[in-house]
Design a protein around this motif. Sequence first.
Motif, PDB file in Angstrom:
ATOM      1  N   GLY A  14       0.830  -1.208   0.000  1.00 36.69           N
ATOM      2  CA  GLY A  14       0.000   0.000   0.000  1.00 36.69           C
ATOM      3  C   GLY A  14       0.860   1.252   0.000  1.00 36.69           C
ATOM      4  O   GLY A  14       0.614   2.198  -0.747  1.00 36.69           O
ATOM      5  N   CYS A  17       2.574   1.968  -3.333  1.00 39.04           N
ATOM      6  CA  CYS A  17       1.693   2.041  -4.493  1.00 39.04           C
ATOM      7  C   CYS A  17       1.439   3.498  -4.887  1.00 39.04           C
ATOM      8  O   CYS A  17       0.574   4.153  -4.328  1.00 39.04           O
ATOM      9  CB  CYS A  17       0.391   1.335  -4.135  1.00 39.04           C
ATOM     10  N   ILE A  84      -5.178  -1.512   1.806  1.00 38.08           N
ATOM     11  CA  ILE A  84      -5.984  -0.291   1.830  1.00 38.08           C
ATOM     12  C   ILE A  84      -5.750   0.540   3.095  1.00 38.08           C
ATOM     13  O   ILE A  84      -6.234   1.674   3.201  1.00 38.08           O
ATOM     14  CB  ILE A  84      -7.476  -0.651   1.646  1.00 38.08           C
ATOM     15  N   SER A  87      -4.456   4.074   2.508  1.00 41.10           N
ATOM     16  CA  SER A  87      -5.493   5.036   2.124  1.00 41.10           C
ATOM     17  C   SER A  87      -6.228   5.544   3.349  1.00 41.10           C
ATOM     18  O   SER A  87      -6.507   6.733   3.479  1.00 41.10           O
ATOM     19  CB  SER A  87      -6.516   4.392   1.199  1.00 41.10           C
ATOM     20  N   ALA A  91      -4.889   9.223   2.889  1.00 41.56           N
ATOM     21  CA  ALA A  91      -5.881   9.958   2.095  1.00 41.56           C
ATOM     22  C   ALA A  91      -6.923  10.604   2.997  1.00 41.56           C
ATOM     23  O   ALA A  91      -7.335  11.744   2.772  1.00 41.56           O
ATOM     24  CB  ALA A  91      -6.547   9.036   1.085  1.00 41.56           C
TER      25      ALA A  91
ATOM     26  N   ALA B  34     -16.770  -0.125  -6.925  1.00 45.48           N
ATOM     27  CA  ALA B  34     -15.854  -1.261  -7.000  1.00 45.48           C
ATOM     28  C   ALA B  34     -16.448  -2.385  -7.845  1.00 45.48           C
ATOM     29  O   ALA B  34     -15.725  -3.105  -8.519  1.00 45.48           O
ATOM     30  CB  ALA B  34     -15.524  -1.767  -5.602  1.00 45.48           C
ATOM     31  N   GLY B  40      -9.835   1.354 -13.834  1.00 43.52           N
ATOM     32  CA  GLY B  40      -8.893   1.923 -12.889  1.00 43.52           C
ATOM     33  C   GLY B  40      -8.783   3.434 -12.941  1.00 43.52           C
ATOM     34  O   GLY B  40      -9.414   4.100 -13.765  1.00 43.52           O
ATOM     35  N   LEU B  42      -9.049   7.301 -12.640  1.00 44.54           N
ATOM     36  CA  LEU B  42     -10.111   8.273 -12.422  1.00 44.54           C
ATOM     37  C   LEU B  42     -11.470   7.826 -12.956  1.00 44.54           C
ATOM     38  O   LEU B  42     -12.401   8.618 -12.999  1.00 44.54           O
ATOM     39  CB  LEU B  42      -9.714   9.618 -13.033  1.00 44.54           C
ATOM     40  N   ALA B  43     -11.611   6.563 -13.344  1.00 47.37           N
ATOM     41  CA  ALA B  43     -12.910   6.052 -13.779  1.00 47.37           C
ATOM     42  C   ALA B  43     -13.973   6.218 -12.704  1.00 47.37           C
ATOM     43  O   ALA B  43     -15.162   6.268 -12.991  1.00 47.37           O
ATOM     44  CB  ALA B  43     -12.788   4.579 -14.164  1.00 47.37           C
ATOM     45  N   LEU B  45     -14.486   8.822 -10.977  1.00 46.60           N
ATOM     46  CA  LEU B  45     -14.914  10.213 -10.843  1.00 46.60           C
ATOM     47  C   LEU B  45     -16.385  10.468 -11.220  1.00 46.60           C
ATOM     48  O   LEU B  45     -17.106  11.099 -10.458  1.00 46.60           O
ATOM     49  CB  LEU B  45     -13.975  11.107 -11.663  1.00 46.60           C
ATOM     50  N   GLY B  76      -1.070   4.548  -2.311  1.00 47.92           N
ATOM     51  CA  GLY B  76      -2.246   3.721  -2.035  1.00 47.92           C
ATOM     52  C   GLY B  76      -3.027   3.433  -3.298  1.00 47.92           C
ATOM     53  O   GLY B  76      -2.828   4.081  -4.319  1.00 47.92           O
ATOM     54  N   ILE B  77      -3.911   2.444  -3.229  1.00 42.91           N
ATOM     55  CA  ILE B  77      -4.788   2.107  -4.350  1.00 42.91           C
ATOM     56  C   ILE B  77      -5.714   3.293  -4.620  1.00 42.91           C
ATOM     57  O   ILE B  77      -6.261   3.862  -3.677  1.00 42.91           O
ATOM     58  CB  ILE B  77      -5.653   0.888  -3.968  1.00 42.91           C
ATOM     59  N   ILE B  78      -5.872   3.687  -5.877  1.00 42.29           N
ATOM     60  CA  ILE B  78      -6.624   4.908  -6.171  1.00 42.29           C
ATOM     61  C   ILE B  78      -8.066   4.845  -5.668  1.00 42.29           C
ATOM     62  O   ILE B  78      -8.544   5.775  -5.018  1.00 42.29           O
ATOM     63  CB  ILE B  78      -6.550   5.235  -7.677  1.00 42.29           C
ATOM     64  N   ALA B  79      -8.747   3.723  -5.922  1.00 40.79           N
ATOM     65  CA  ALA B  79     -10.137   3.622  -5.461  1.00 40.79           C
ATOM     66  C   ALA B  79     -10.207   3.702  -3.935  1.00 40.79           C
ATOM     67  O   ALA B  79     -11.113   4.326  -3.379  1.00 40.79           O
ATOM     68  CB  ALA B  79     -10.766   2.323  -5.953  1.00 40.79           C
ATOM     69  N   GLY B  80      -9.227   3.098  -3.252  1.00 39.94           N
ATOM     70  CA  GLY B  80      -9.191   3.153  -1.793  1.00 39.94           C
ATOM     71  C   GLY B  80      -8.939   4.570  -1.293  1.00 39.94           C
ATOM     72  O   GLY B  80      -9.594   5.039  -0.357  1.00 39.94           O
ATOM     73  N   ASN B  81      -8.005   5.267  -1.948  1.00 41.02           N
ATOM     74  CA  ASN B  81      -7.740   6.653  -1.571  1.00 41.02           C
ATOM     75  C   ASN B  81      -8.978   7.516  -1.763  1.00 41.02           C
ATOM     76  O   ASN B  81      -9.302   8.343  -0.919  1.00 41.02           O
ATOM     77  CB  ASN B  81      -6.610   7.233  -2.431  1.00 41.02           C
ATOM     78  N   ALA B  84     -11.456   6.776   1.007  1.00 43.89           N
ATOM     79  CA  ALA B  84     -11.078   7.374   2.285  1.00 43.89           C
ATOM     80  C   ALA B  84     -11.250   8.894   2.243  1.00 43.89           C
ATOM     81  O   ALA B  84     -11.750   9.497   3.187  1.00 43.89           O
ATOM     82  CB  ALA B  84      -9.639   7.013   2.622  1.00 43.89           C
ATOM     83  N   VAL B 100     -14.545   2.405   2.887  1.00 41.52           N
ATOM     84  CA  VAL B 100     -13.473   1.443   2.629  1.00 41.52           C
ATOM     85  C   VAL B 100     -14.021   0.008   2.622  1.00 41.52           C
ATOM     86  O   VAL B 100     -13.664  -0.804   1.764  1.00 41.52           O
ATOM     87  CB  VAL B 100     -12.344   1.617   3.668  1.00 41.52           C
ATOM     88  N   VAL B 103     -15.516  -0.516  -0.664  1.00 41.52           N
ATOM     89  CA  VAL B 103     -14.570  -0.713  -1.766  1.00 41.52           C
ATOM     90  C   VAL B 103     -14.020  -2.133  -1.811  1.00 41.52           C
ATOM     91  O   VAL B 103     -13.829  -2.695  -2.883  1.00 41.52           O
ATOM     92  CB  VAL B 103     -13.428   0.323  -1.691  1.00 41.52           C
ATOM     93  N   ILE B 104     -13.744  -2.733  -0.631  1.00 39.15           N
ATOM     94  CA  ILE B 104     -13.119  -4.061  -0.709  1.00 39.15           C
ATOM     95  C   ILE B 104     -14.136  -5.195  -0.795  1.00 39.15           C
ATOM     96  O   ILE B 104     -13.787  -6.288  -1.219  1.00 39.15           O
ATOM     97  CB  ILE B 104     -12.107  -4.333   0.431  1.00 39.15           C
TER      98      ILE B 104
END
Lengths: 199, 208
Positions: A14, A17, A84, A87, A91, B34, B40, B42-43, B45, B76-81, B84, B100, B103-104
């Motif tokens: 994480g 990344c 995660i 994040s 974030a 998710a 992946g 900015l999809a 948005l 961090g993973i974009i979707a996770g960021n 959050a 979060v 997302v997972i």
Amino acid sequence: MSLSALYFLFLKYGFLCFGGGYVLIPLMIDDFINQRGLISQEAFGNLISIAQLTPGPVGINAATFIGFTQHGVAGAVLASLGVITTSMILASGASYYVTKWKDSFPVKALLTGIRPAALALVFYAVVLFLGMSVLTPEVPLVQTVKFLCTGKNLFPADLHFSFPGLLICIVTILLLKKTKISTTWLILGSAVAGALICR
Amino acid sequence: METEKMDGEKETFCTVLPLWKKLFLLFFTFAKIAALVVGGGLAILPVVEETFSRKYKLLSSEDLLDMAALVQTVPGIIAGNAAAFVGMKVAGYPGVIASVIGVILPSVTVITLIAAFFPGLKAENPYVLGAFAGVKACITGLIIVTALKLFSKTVKGVYEGLAFAIYLIVMLFFKVNAAYVILSSIPVGFLYSWFLVVRMKKDRGEEK
């Protein structure tokens, strides 16, 4: 590998990344195939193609899969949480402090700088997505991964123009502008349309 | 019903929703992102914009742009960021947890099921590939609409327009990494803001 080791390994992923889950794939290959020999190369290659063709972000899909092969469902959950956690700390922290200090000079100046760049990123994403849907290389998935890993060959030589792709793209824009249809139905509808015409 | 306390300025903008509804909205929207959004980056948005900005007015277009920049700069993973970031903005720490988990959840369930029951599954079915091509085309359309909307709300003067054009050209034609573009935009922002402050002081001085 113990459950806690699994969690901390994915926590490390994480933090490493930057710019999306694709960055993690070379790291995972190195750790799990080359160094530890926990997963076969074939199983991993299979995973990546499935990770791209199943719901969920690629990084989290890969974490879930590797976690599952090591420790079943508990491993799947812990590895995903591990990847995660970054994040959840960074974030959310960024979100909190930007909101809290939004009237201070440094944060205002920071955002004044970042916003036009962010807009450029969004337009860049438009170009990337056009390259994945309307103008596609012969083997789109491989090319996309290659591009995201190396940053080279955004437009490879064997591009072909996808008329069905353009059609779905234009119909989506028109429906979004002219009706109140939700994005959920647009996405599900274009999945059906794609299965019928994008072959 | 308990409502989130908000400071005066925010209240004029935010739709006041009870906390449980915000949490449900965060969980449900990010689970949907998710589960449905392919490609992946900015999809995410357009769906975030639709739910949190257009429908419930919990985020402004500035918030969306801040999100677009920060999710790609912070590790961090974009979707996770994004989950959050939006979770924190909308409902504090409980919001982060809710989004979060959202997302997972699809990954954990779907991949676990595939790994447990169809370990040899190969993604070569032409209908499946076609469906994914269709979804990507649809998301292309969605991002185009969102991008144009954000453009008209952000570019208000010479500075924004020029900076935007330069950053985009640098990324498209010189293959500069997005993170570097964001980082180098920060000193530019400080210089421009400083210039604005100096000019404002000068204007005031001349009035006297």
